[in-house]
Design a protein around this motif. Structure first.
Motif, mmCIF file in Angstrom:
data_model
loop_
_atom_site.group_PDB
_atom_site.id
_atom_site.type_symbol
_atom_site.label_atom_id
_atom_site.label_comp_id
_atom_site.label_asym_id
_atom_site.label_seq_id
_atom_site.Cartn_x
_atom_site.Cartn_y
_atom_site.Cartn_z
ATOM 1 N N GLU A 31 -16.909 23.432 8.491
ATOM 2 C CA GLU A 31 -16.751 22.202 7.700
ATOM 3 C C GLU A 31 -15.584 21.364 8.230
ATOM 4 O O GLU A 31 -15.649 20.147 8.285
ATOM 5 N N GLY A 32 -14.490 22.022 8.590
ATOM 6 C CA GLY A 32 -13.310 21.306 9.050
ATOM 7 C C GLY A 32 -12.725 20.435 7.958
ATOM 8 O O GLY A 32 -13.088 20.547 6.785
ATOM 9 N N MET A 33 -11.801 19.573 8.359
ATOM 10 C CA MET A 33 -11.152 18.662 7.416
ATOM 11 C C MET A 33 -10.771 17.393 8.146
ATOM 12 O O MET A 33 -10.475 17.424 9.338
ATOM 13 N N VAL A 34 -10.733 16.280 7.403
ATOM 14 C CA VAL A 34 -10.218 15.044 7.991
ATOM 15 C C VAL A 34 -8.696 15.097 7.937
ATOM 16 O O VAL A 34 -8.100 15.829 7.131
ATOM 17 N N ALA A 35 -8.078 14.347 8.809
ATOM 18 C CA ALA A 35 -6.623 14.400 8.969
ATOM 19 C C ALA A 35 -5.886 14.163 7.652
ATOM 20 O O ALA A 35 -4.906 14.858 7.352
ATOM 21 N N GLY A 36 -6.335 13.215 6.857
ATOM 22 C CA GLY A 36 -5.672 12.929 5.579
ATOM 23 C C GLY A 36 -5.703 14.111 4.629
ATOM 24 O O GLY A 36 -4.740 14.362 3.908
ATOM 25 N N GLU A 37 -6.819 14.846 4.612
ATOM 26 C CA GLU A 37 -6.917 16.040 3.768
ATOM 27 C C GLU A 37 -5.940 17.118 4.235
ATOM 28 O O GLU A 37 -5.316 17.796 3.420
ATOM 29 N N ILE A 38 -5.833 17.256 5.553
ATOM 30 C CA ILE A 38 -4.899 18.246 6.110
ATOM 31 C C ILE A 38 -3.477 17.880 5.698
ATOM 32 O O ILE A 38 -2.710 18.727 5.229
ATOM 33 N N ALA A 39 -3.133 16.596 5.870
ATOM 34 C CA ALA A 39 -1.774 16.133 5.541
ATOM 35 C C ALA A 39 -1.451 16.376 4.073
ATOM 36 O O ALA A 39 -0.368 16.877 3.744
ATOM 37 N N SER A 40 -2.386 16.035 3.178
ATOM 38 C CA SER A 40 -2.097 16.214 1.755
ATOM 39 C C SER A 40 -2.083 17.683 1.360
ATOM 40 O O SER A 40 -1.259 18.108 0.543
ATOM 41 N N THR A 41 -2.953 18.491 1.951
ATOM 42 C CA THR A 41 -2.979 19.917 1.635
ATOM 43 C C THR A 41 -1.678 20.599 2.042
ATOM 44 O O THR A 41 -1.143 21.432 1.310
ATOM 45 N N LEU A 42 -1.162 20.229 3.210
ATOM 46 C CA LEU A 42 0.057 20.857 3.723
ATOM 47 C C LEU A 42 1.326 20.077 3.362
ATOM 48 O O LEU A 42 2.415 20.478 3.763
ATOM 49 N N ASP A 43 1.149 18.967 2.645
ATOM 50 C CA ASP A 43 2.281 18.124 2.244
ATOM 51 C C ASP A 43 3.128 17.711 3.458
ATOM 52 O O ASP A 43 4.334 17.937 3.500
ATOM 53 N N VAL A 44 2.429 17.112 4.425
ATOM 54 C CA VAL A 44 3.059 16.664 5.669
ATOM 55 C C VAL A 44 2.783 15.172 5.821
ATOM 56 O O VAL A 44 1.645 14.732 5.599
ATOM 57 N N PRO A 45 3.778 14.383 6.214
ATOM 58 C CA PRO A 45 3.521 12.960 6.454
ATOM 59 C C PRO A 45 2.480 12.790 7.567
ATOM 60 O O PRO A 45 2.546 13.481 8.593
ATOM 61 N N PRO A 46 1.503 11.909 7.377
ATOM 62 C CA PRO A 46 0.443 11.718 8.376
ATOM 63 C C PRO A 46 0.966 11.430 9.782
ATOM 64 O O PRO A 46 0.389 11.908 10.760
ATOM 65 N N THR A 47 2.059 10.673 9.906
ATOM 66 C CA THR A 47 2.576 10.364 11.244
ATOM 67 C C THR A 47 3.107 11.621 11.924
ATOM 68 O O THR A 47 2.945 11.787 13.129
ATOM 69 N N ASN A 48 3.716 12.505 11.167
ATOM 70 C CA ASN A 48 4.190 13.774 11.717
ATOM 71 C C ASN A 48 3.005 14.660 12.091
ATOM 72 O O ASN A 48 2.996 15.301 13.147
ATOM 73 N N LEU A 49 1.993 14.694 11.231
ATOM 74 C CA LEU A 49 0.830 15.538 11.458
ATOM 75 C C LEU A 49 0.073 15.129 12.717
ATOM 76 O O LEU A 49 -0.390 15.985 13.463
ATOM 77 N N SER A 50 -0.054 13.848 12.973
ATOM 78 C CA SER A 50 -0.845 13.394 14.120
ATOM 79 C C SER A 50 -0.303 13.946 15.433
ATOM 80 O O SER A 50 -1.071 14.298 16.335
ATOM 81 N N PHE A 51 1.024 14.064 15.542
ATOM 82 C CA PHE A 51 1.648 14.645 16.723
ATOM 83 C C PHE A 51 1.184 16.089 16.923
ATOM 84 O O PHE A 51 0.833 16.514 18.025
ATOM 85 N N HIS A 52 1.149 16.846 15.846
ATOM 86 C CA HIS A 52 0.765 18.258 15.910
ATOM 87 C C HIS A 52 -0.738 18.424 16.141
ATOM 88 O O HIS A 52 -1.154 19.315 16.893
ATOM 89 N N LEU A 53 -1.543 17.569 15.524
ATOM 90 C CA LEU A 53 -2.987 17.625 15.747
ATOM 91 C C LEU A 53 -3.313 17.334 17.216
ATOM 92 O O LEU A 53 -4.183 17.972 17.801
ATOM 93 N N LYS A 54 -2.602 16.384 17.782
ATOM 94 C CA LYS A 54 -2.811 16.049 19.193
ATOM 95 C C LYS A 54 -2.489 17.244 20.090
ATOM 96 O O LYS A 54 -3.243 17.572 21.004
ATOM 97 N N ALA A 55 -1.379 17.921 19.822
ATOM 98 C CA ALA A 55 -0.989 19.076 20.630
ATOM 99 C C ALA A 55 -2.030 20.199 20.523
ATOM 100 O O ALA A 55 -2.392 20.808 21.542
ATOM 101 N N LEU A 56 -2.508 20.462 19.330
ATOM 102 C CA LEU A 56 -3.519 21.504 19.145
ATOM 103 C C LEU A 56 -4.847 21.130 19.806
ATOM 104 O O LEU A 56 -5.530 21.989 20.373
ATOM 105 N N THR A 57 -5.188 19.858 19.738
ATOM 106 C CA THR A 57 -6.430 19.391 20.359
ATOM 107 C C THR A 57 -6.328 19.481 21.879
ATOM 108 O O THR A 57 -7.264 19.939 22.547
#
Length: 125
Positions: A31-57
């Motif tokens: 199912e996965g998750m959209v970036a906004g859901e990940i950010a809200s679930t982990l309580d992380v600012p979206p701009t911070n999360l995008s950096f980490h999502l990019k590295a994992l991708t």
């Protein structure tokens, strides 16, 4: 799997937040998750999360698919299983039945451990 690939994966998971993201997406399965859901679930600012999502991708640990204006991320489960196999393929010099006693001490499910020989499996039962 090559050693370079394994080290790249470990480097991508060396951040606590990235590890949290990956484990969250493993739980979500295909199912996965959209970036906004990940950010809200982990309580992380979206701009911070995008950096980490990019590295994992970039490390191949996540796949990403556009859904309109959203990006859906999924854990690359086959790559995770390949990494586990890479780490365990030489267990006890290719004779994992020699490691039977250590298996009982592990918190890991038998389903993800290298198979024991048929003789050792019969002894367990």
């Amino acid at each position: 799997m090559e050693k370079h690939t394994a080290t790249t994966i470990f480097e991508s998971l060396s951040s606590g937040l990235r590890l949290d993201v990956y484990r969250l997406l493993v739980r979500k399965g295909t199912e996965g998750m959209v970036a906004g859901e990940i950010a809200s679930t982990l309580d992380v600012p979206p701009t911070n999360l995008s950096f980490h999502l990019k590295a994992l991708t970039q490390a191949g640990m996540l796949t990403v698919e556009a859904e309109g204006r959203f990006q859906r991320y999924r854990a690359n489960l086959p790559l995770m299983l390949d990494l586990i196999a890479y780490l365990t393929e030489e267990c006890c010099s290719g004779h994992p039945e020699q490691c039977a006693d250590m298996r009982a001490a592990s918190k890991c499910s038998d389903a993800v451990l290298p198979p024991l020989s048929s003789t050792q499996e019969a002894l367990k039962k």
